[in-house]
Structure formats: structure tokens, C-alpha cells
Design a protein around this motif. Structure first.
Motif, PDB file in Angstrom:
ATOM      1  N   ASN A   1       0.839  -1.200   0.000  1.00 28.09           N
ATOM      2  CA  ASN A   1       0.000   0.000   0.000  1.00 28.09           C
ATOM      3  C   ASN A   1       0.875   1.251   0.000  1.00 28.09           C
ATOM      4  N   LEU A   2       0.993   1.903  -1.146  1.00 24.02           N
ATOM      5  CA  LEU A   2       1.828   3.093  -1.265  1.00 24.02           C
ATOM      6  C   LEU A   2       1.301   4.238  -0.394  1.00 24.02           C
ATOM      7  N   ARG A   3       0.044   4.180  -0.015  1.00 24.64           N
ATOM      8  CA  ARG A   3      -0.532   5.185   0.880  1.00 24.64           C
ATOM      9  C   ARG A   3       0.204   5.215   2.222  1.00 24.64           C
ATOM     10  N   CYS A   4       0.812   4.078   2.594  1.00 21.53           N
ATOM     11  CA  CYS A   4       1.515   3.974   3.870  1.00 21.53           C
ATOM     12  C   CYS A   4       2.981   4.370   3.767  1.00 21.53           C
ATOM     13  N   LEU A   5       3.415   4.822   2.603  1.00 21.26           N
ATOM     14  CA  LEU A   5       4.824   5.178   2.405  1.00 21.26           C
ATOM     15  C   LEU A   5       5.013   6.641   2.042  1.00 21.26           C
ATOM     16  N   LEU A   6       3.983   7.457   2.195  1.00 21.25           N
ATOM     17  CA  LEU A   6       4.082   8.872   1.871  1.00 21.25           C
ATOM     18  C   LEU A   6       5.087   9.560   2.792  1.00 21.25           C
ATOM     19  N   PRO A   7       5.699  10.643   2.350  1.00 23.44           N
ATOM     20  CA  PRO A   7       6.688  11.345   3.174  1.00 23.44           C
ATOM     21  C   PRO A   7       6.165  11.765   4.543  1.00 23.44           C
ATOM     22  N   SER A   8       4.868  12.032   4.630  1.00 18.18           N
ATOM     23  CA  SER A   8       4.286  12.484   5.896  1.00 18.18           C
ATOM     24  C   SER A   8       4.145  11.368   6.933  1.00 18.18           C
ATOM     25  N   VAL A   9       4.285  10.123   6.501  1.00 17.40           N
ATOM     26  CA  VAL A   9       4.116   8.980   7.406  1.00 17.40           C
ATOM     27  C   VAL A   9       5.421   8.719   8.160  1.00 17.40           C
ATOM     28  N   ALA A  10       5.319   8.503   9.468  1.00 20.03           N
ATOM     29  CA  ALA A  10       6.501   8.268  10.305  1.00 20.03           C
ATOM     30  C   ALA A  10       7.288   7.062   9.805  1.00 20.03           C
ATOM     31  N   LYS A  11       8.611   7.196   9.803  1.00 21.37           N
ATOM     32  CA  LYS A  11       9.493   6.128   9.337  1.00 21.37           C
ATOM     33  C   LYS A  11      10.254   5.534  10.525  1.00 21.37           C
ATOM     34  N   PRO A  12      10.722   4.292  10.385  1.00 25.52           N
ATOM     35  CA  PRO A  12      11.457   3.657  11.484  1.00 25.52           C
ATOM     36  C   PRO A  12      12.836   4.266  11.688  1.00 25.52           C
ATOM     37  N   GLU A  13      13.344   4.129  12.903  1.00 24.11           N
ATOM     38  CA  GLU A  13      14.706   4.566  13.197  1.00 24.11           C
ATOM     39  C   GLU A  13      15.725   3.701  12.465  1.00 24.11           C
ATOM     40  N   LEU A  14      15.391   2.437  12.321  1.00 19.96           N
ATOM     41  CA  LEU A  14      16.229   1.532  11.532  1.00 19.96           C
ATOM     42  C   LEU A  14      15.427   0.289  11.207  1.00 19.96           C
ATOM     43  N   ILE A  15      15.932  -0.484  10.252  1.00 17.52           N
ATOM     44  CA  ILE A  15      15.351  -1.772   9.883  1.00 17.52           C
ATOM     45  C   ILE A  15      16.377  -2.844  10.235  1.00 17.52           C
ATOM     46  N   PHE A  16      15.972  -3.784  11.058  1.00 18.74           N
ATOM     47  CA  PHE A  16      16.850  -4.873  11.483  1.00 18.74           C
ATOM     48  C   PHE A  16      16.359  -6.164  10.847  1.00 18.74           C
ATOM     49  N   THR A  17      17.234  -6.862  10.156  1.00 16.16           N
ATOM     50  CA  THR A  17      16.893  -8.122   9.499  1.00 16.16           C
ATOM     51  C   THR A  17      17.621  -9.263  10.194  1.00 16.16           C
ATOM     52  N   PRO A  18      16.971  -9.952  11.108  1.00 12.61           N
ATOM     53  CA  PRO A  18      17.619 -11.060  11.814  1.00 12.61           C
ATOM     54  C   PRO A  18      18.073 -12.157  10.850  1.00 12.61           C
ATOM     55  N   LEU A  19      19.206 -12.761  11.178  1.00 14.26           N
ATOM     56  CA  LEU A  19      19.749 -13.833  10.355  1.00 14.26           C
ATOM     57  C   LEU A  19      19.459 -15.203  10.951  1.00 14.26           C
ATOM     58  N   VAL A  20      19.249 -15.246  12.266  1.00 18.92           N
ATOM     59  CA  VAL A  20      18.921 -16.488  12.971  1.00 18.92           C
ATOM     60  C   VAL A  20      17.884 -16.166  14.041  1.00 18.92           C
ATOM     61  N   GLU A  21      17.278 -17.201  14.605  1.00 19.87           N
ATOM     62  CA  GLU A  21      16.208 -17.010  15.586  1.00 19.87           C
ATOM     63  C   GLU A  21      16.669 -16.209  16.796  1.00 19.87           C
ATOM     64  N   SER A  22      17.902 -16.439  17.256  1.00 17.22           N
ATOM     65  CA  SER A  22      18.367 -15.743  18.452  1.00 17.22           C
ATOM     66  C   SER A  22      18.441 -14.239  18.242  1.00 17.22           C
ATOM     67  N   HIS A  23      18.591 -13.793  17.004  1.00 13.59           N
ATOM     68  CA  HIS A  23      18.579 -12.359  16.724  1.00 13.59           C
ATOM     69  C   HIS A  23      17.210 -11.757  17.017  1.00 13.59           C
ATOM     70  N   VAL A  24      16.153 -12.535  16.797  1.00 13.03           N
ATOM     71  CA  VAL A  24      14.802 -12.049  17.091  1.00 13.03           C
ATOM     72  C   VAL A  24      14.628 -11.901  18.601  1.00 13.03           C
ATOM     73  N   GLN A  25      15.146 -12.871  19.353  1.00 14.58           N
ATOM     74  CA  GLN A  25      15.131 -12.739  20.809  1.00 14.58           C
ATOM     75  C   GLN A  25      15.846 -11.463  21.242  1.00 14.58           C
ATOM     76  N   ALA A  26      17.030 -11.231  20.665  1.00 19.38           N
ATOM     77  CA  ALA A  26      17.801 -10.046  21.017  1.00 19.38           C
ATOM     78  C   ALA A  26      17.037  -8.776  20.677  1.00 19.38           C
ATOM     79  N   ALA A  27      16.295  -8.779  19.565  1.00 13.86           N
ATOM     80  CA  ALA A  27      15.538  -7.594  19.164  1.00 13.86           C
ATOM     81  C   ALA A  27      14.492  -7.233  20.211  1.00 13.86           C
ATOM     82  N   VAL A  28      13.825  -8.228  20.775  1.00 11.11           N
ATOM     83  CA  VAL A  28      12.829  -7.973  21.819  1.00 11.11           C
ATOM     84  C   VAL A  28      13.505  -7.429  23.074  1.00 11.11           C
ATOM     85  N   ILE A  29      14.561  -8.084  23.499  1.00  9.59           N
ATOM     86  CA  ILE A  29      15.280  -7.648  24.698  1.00  9.59           C
ATOM     87  C   ILE A  29      15.786  -6.218  24.533  1.00  9.59           C
ATOM     88  N   CYS A  30      16.343  -5.921  23.366  1.00 13.53           N
ATOM     89  CA  CYS A  30      16.975  -4.620  23.152  1.00 13.53           C
ATOM     90  C   CYS A  30      15.948  -3.506  22.947  1.00 13.53           C
TER      91      CYS A  30
END
Length: 549
Positions: A73-102
Motif C-alpha cells: 500500500n503506497l498510501r503507507c509510504l508517503l513522506p508524511s508517514v513516520a518512518k522507522p529509526e532503523l530496519i533490522f533483518t535477523p539472520l537467525v532465531e536468536s537475533h529475534v530474541q535479542a531484538a525484543v530484549i533490546c
């Protein structure tokens, strides 16, 4: 906390360089969030992750392309829409655990993206007034098919098309009853129910889940046994990102015949579309459960130059050969006028491509690309219908569709197995008595606010018109067709009463049980978004025992 005492010198030097890179930005808060999150992830991971491998920030040239990579939905990508501070792409399951903790330690929200099909973009944007990061599960896409056990383990980042393909490589007589759009990320897809062309035979994808692995609000990895039956019930239809992060599903494979039959038959108003659709409503949920006939409704050019008309297209899958299909159709739905020349016999995996709209002779390997063919500005809504809409009601609908530039409606039939499963078996309650579900869409190409307002106003008026023909008390809606018009949480603090307005539409009486489970497994409401399940009472705005200073 003194990180230089915990990290090897090369890691410390790299982190300092990352910090220097951040300091060149004018957004000081974002720099701090990015730096702290990155450092924390590595502290909580067994192996050091180079920043360039799994992290993308707004400072990176690739940020926009990564953010938009799976968004529909391009409506959700307009400049006025808040963007994330960063995008994290976990490589293994433990990275997802770390993402929650952090995320808890740094004091930021996370949004979880497995596919990006969500209609209001809640996996990659936020209307809540706090910084957030995206945890993109796109690299967790392993699929292990066990034909002898009639099952498969599938990681959350895999698309449903990839799942279908991997099953077909192991067996020509096994399948899985889930989505029609092959680029759906299976992680989020099943959390809302997951309907498809075999739902009348086997139920939803969520009805065919045997086990799951999730990361909970404490950062623990749980399976069905360790999470307990309440939480296992909640994640199979209770909507995405309310209870944890799905890592993988164990799905039950179902038998499919070596030969199935498909057809697509269009009918315009001039060809009697209104009367044919009225009859379809009377038989759609009562046809043999091997047969699924959906109706796609659009405006098209009429024979008279400059005029438009309505076209209803009957798009079907039959789990069997053409001869048996024609017998059923001649007996139960002769009004469509289906003929042998309309029918094409093929394998089940070929039918997946056909229903998804791929050109004929497209090789199944295209399913491994995992890319969505659909990117537009759009607004969607949904309804469930329990009584046939009379012909004059359909005529009023046609009038309103002809007022819009690019309207689309899809009627998906119920009945069969869907009527045999209890409303409380999973959180998905739209079962017995439903004739069909409606999906409403309006699409446009111009990014301007005036254009968006015009089309969203139109679909809201259409939705109001359909109120007397849809289910009532409550007026039901499908959670995987998120619709923020129904109501929203406000920065995670919406009360049970407020959330019940939209919660009852998605889940009916199951909403109360979902709230009780949420209150038990995530009382501090760490996993939250604009339409997440709220706990009964919040003890704090953010959970977590440690913070990075």
C-alpha cells in the motif's frame, strides 16, 4: 554500563565508527537509538553481526528500497508517514530474541514484518507517538517438508508461494489450504486466519497448524508445549503482533487430487450479471465442498463507446476432473452456463499460479521470487454476508461502483468445512451461517491528499450503503484486511471498552478471551500497534528491567 570492558577491540572500534557516522546526522535522537540498539543486539547475540549485514538506517542509500520492498500500500509510504529509526533483518532465531530484549532496554517500539501485505501498513509504519524499529523476518524463510508425517515446518519470512512450491516438489498429491496471493508472508498470514481456495474443503490455514515457535515479551522462544494451549489458540487467528513474534509454523498438509480443474467465466450486466449473481448467493455456500467459486466485480468498458458497465467474473477451483465438475454445475448452478471449453484441468501447483493471475505456462519456480505484483495506493474494507442481497440491492451497488474510477469487490464463498468448525475453535469466528465474505477495494495512482480523500470518502459511503445487507450485531470484519476506520489504540493505552468496538467486529465473542490471554502473557503491552489486543490493565507504558544509559 561500560561497553568497552565487554567488547573486543575490533568490535569497539567498529562501533565507534558507527557512532561517528550517526553523529553526522542532524537527528540526534535517532542516532542514539540506532547506536544503542545496534550495541545491545551484539551484546545479546552469540556472534558479532557486522552493521552492514543486518541493519539499515535512513542514512543508507538503500533505506527507501528496503522499506518499500514488500509494502503493497503506497498510501503507507508517503513522506508524511513516520518512518522507522532503523530496519533490522535477523539472520537467525536468536537475533529475534535479542531484538525484543533490546527494544525494551532502549525503550522503543518494534514492528514485525514477515510479508508486508497488511492493508494499513502496521508492520512497517506507526501512528503511535514513539520511535520504532522494524524487525524484518525476510531472511528467516527455511521450509522443511515431511511427506511421511503429512507436515512441514515453515519459517515466518517464507511466502505462501514458496511453501506451495516446496510441497509440490515433494509430492503431487499434497497441498496446504491458505492464501490465493502467493507473495503473502506466512508468519503474519496465519495469525489472521489465512483463507484460500480450499477453505470449503479443509478450513483455514490457521485450522491446519500443528505447532509453532514464537518469541514472547520476555525474549523467550516457546513452542506449543511451553507456551500452553491458550497462547497457541490466540496466535492462530487473533491477529498479528499482539502476543509475540512468530518464528515458524508447523503446518498440516492436506491431500489434493493429481488433477484439479479451474475456470474463469465473466458476465456483464448486459449478459444478465445481476440475476446470475443473485443465484450464486443462494448456492455458493451449499455447493460441493470440493468446489470454490469466488466472484470478482469490476467496472469495464461497455460495448457503447465511452460507456462503462459492471463485470462479474466467476473464478473457480474444483478438486477433481472437469466431467464431475460439469455434473455439479449443471445440477446446482446452471445459470452460469459453464461449458467444457471453459474448464482447464491441471495439477494443484499449476492451479496456484492460475488463481494468482500468472500467465499460462508460467513455471512454478516463479513462486520462489516472493515478490508482490500488486503495489498501489488503496483503501480496503470487508464484510460478511449471511442473507442474499436482493436484486434491487445489487442494482444500487452497481450504481455506486460506476461512480468510482477503479473499484474492486471480491465475494469469497463459505460453507463446507467452514460451517463445521466452531466459532470458538480459533479466534477467527466467521463460520456457520456465513454465505460469503466481501472484500472492498478502491485503487488510485496519485499521491496527493485530495485524491486520497476522494477515494477513501467513496469507499466509506459504499460501506455505509452495504450496512443493511451485511452481518449485524456485530457487523463482522476480517482482521487480515485491517481497517483503521473501525477504531484505533492510542499510544498503547486504549481501554478494553474502546478496543471492543473494533475487537468485536474482528473476533466477536472471542475478543474477551484474547484480552485475558494478552493480560497474562504481555501485561505491560510490549507488543502493541494501532489495533493490537490490549491487556485488561496496563502496569506501565514500557516493560523491561534494564535500560541502556
Amino acid at each position: 554500563m561500560e561497553f568497552h570492558k565487554l567488547l573486543p577491540l575490533p568490535s569497539l572500534i567498529f562501533m565507534l565508527s558507527v557512532a561517528l557516522m550517526f553523529s553526522s546526522s542532524s537527528f540526534a535522537v535517532s542516532e542514539i537509538v540506532q547506536d544503542k540498539f545496534f550495541q545491545c543486539i551484539n551484546l545479546n547475540s552469540e556472534l558479532y553481526i557486522p552493521f552492514s549485514t543486518a541493519f539499515v538506517t535512513p542514512n543508507n542509500a538503500s533505506f527507501s528500497s528496503v522499506l518499500q520492498s514488500t509494502a503493497q500500500n503506497l498510501r503507507c509510504l508517503l513522506p508524511s508517514v513516520a518512518k522507522p529509526e532503523l530496519i533490522f533483518t535477523p539472520l537467525v532465531e536468536s537475533h529475534v530474541q535479542a531484538a525484543v530484549i533490546c527494544a525494551k532496554e532502549v525503550g522503543i517500539q518494534i514492528r514485525i514484518r514477515s510479508g508486508g501485505h497488511d492493508y494499513e501498513g502496521l508492520s512497517y509504519i506507526s501512528d503511535l507517538d514513539s520511535p520504532f524499529v522494524i524487525v524484518d523476518l525476510g531472511k528467516l524463510r527455511a521450509i522443511s517438508v515431511d511427506i511421511d508425517d503429512n507436515s512441514a515446518w515453515v519459517q515466518a519470512g517464507a511466502t505462501i508461494g514458496e511453501v506451495y512450491y516446496r510441497i509440490s516438489q515433494k509430492s503431487k498429491t499434497h497441498g496446504f489450504p491458505a492464501g490465493l496471493c502467493t507473495s503473502l508472508g506466512i508468519g503474519g498470514h496465519i495469525t489472521g486466519g489465512a483463507y484460500g481456495t480450499m477453505m470449503r474443503k479443509f478450513g483455514l490455514g490457521a485450522d491446519n497448524v500443528l505447532d509453532a515457535r514464537i518469541v514472547d515479551a520476555e525474549g523467550r522462544i516457546l513452542d506449543r508445549q511451553s507456551m500452553g494451549e491458550d497462547l497457541f489458540w490466540a496466535i492462530r487467528g487473533g491477529g498479528g503482533a499482539s502476543f509475540g513474534i512468530i518464528l515458524s509454523w508447523k503446518i498440516k498438509l492436506v491431500p489434493v487430487p493429481s488433477t484439479v480443474t479451474v475456470f474463469t467465466v465473466p458476465k456483464t450486466l448486459e449478459q444478465g450479471a445481476t440475476k446470475i449473481l443473485y443465484k450464486w448467493q443462494q448456492v455458493a455456500d451449499k455447493l460441493d465442498e470440493d468446489l470454490f467459486i469466488r466472484v470478482i466485480i469490476q467496472t469495464v468498458d461497455a460495448a457503447q463507446k465511452g460507456d462503462r458497465t459492471i463485470q462479474t467474473t466467476y473464478n473457480a477451483l474444483f478438486l477433481g476432473g472437469a466431467s464431475r465438475l460439469l455434473q455439479f454445475m449443471n445440477q446446482s448452478f446452471p445459470e452460469l452456463g459453464l461449458m467444457r471449453k471453459d474448464c482447464t484441468e491441471m495439477s494443484w501447483i499449476q492451479s496456484i499460479l492460475y488463481i494468482a493471475g500468472y500467465p499460462s505456462n508460467t513455471p512454478p519456480e516463479v513462486l520462489l521470487q516472493g515478490k508482490s505484483m500488486f503495489k498501489n495506493y488503496f483503501k480496503a474494507k470487508s464484510d460478511f454476508v449471511r442473507e442474499p442481497i436482493p436484486e434491487d440491492g445489487l442494482e444500487g451497488l452497481w450504481k455506486r461502483l460506476l461512480e468510482e474510477d477503479s473499484p474492486l469487490m471480491i465475494f469469497n464463498p463459505y460453507g463446507g468445512m467452514m460451517s463445521k468448525i466452531s466459532e470458538s475453535e480459533t479466534p477467527f469466528p466467521h463460520r456457520k451461517g456465513v454465505i460469503y465474505k466481501i472484500q472492498y477495494l478502491t485503487l488510485w495512482q496519485d499521491a496527493g491528499n485530495e485524491t486520497a480523500s476522494k477515494h477513501t470518502d467513496w469507499i466509506r459511503k459504499l460501506y455505509n450503503y452495504m450496512a443493511s445487507y451485511a452481518s449485524m450485531f456485530p457487523r463482522e470484519a476480517y482482521v487480515n484486511y485491517r481497517d483503521l476506520d473501525l477504531g484505533m489504540n492510542k499510544d498503547g493505552n486504549t481501554s478494553f471498552i474502546q478496543a471492543s468496538v473494533w475487537g468485536s467486529k474482528y473476533f466477536k465473542n472471542n475478543f474477551n478471551r484474547l484480552v485475558r490471554i494478552k493480560s497474562k502473557v504481555d501485561p505491560d503491552n510490549f507488543f502493541r500497534h494501532e489495533q493490537s489486543i490490549p491487556p485488561m490493565a496496563l502496569t506501565s507504558k514500557r516493560s523491561g528491567t534494564r535500560r541502556i544509559n
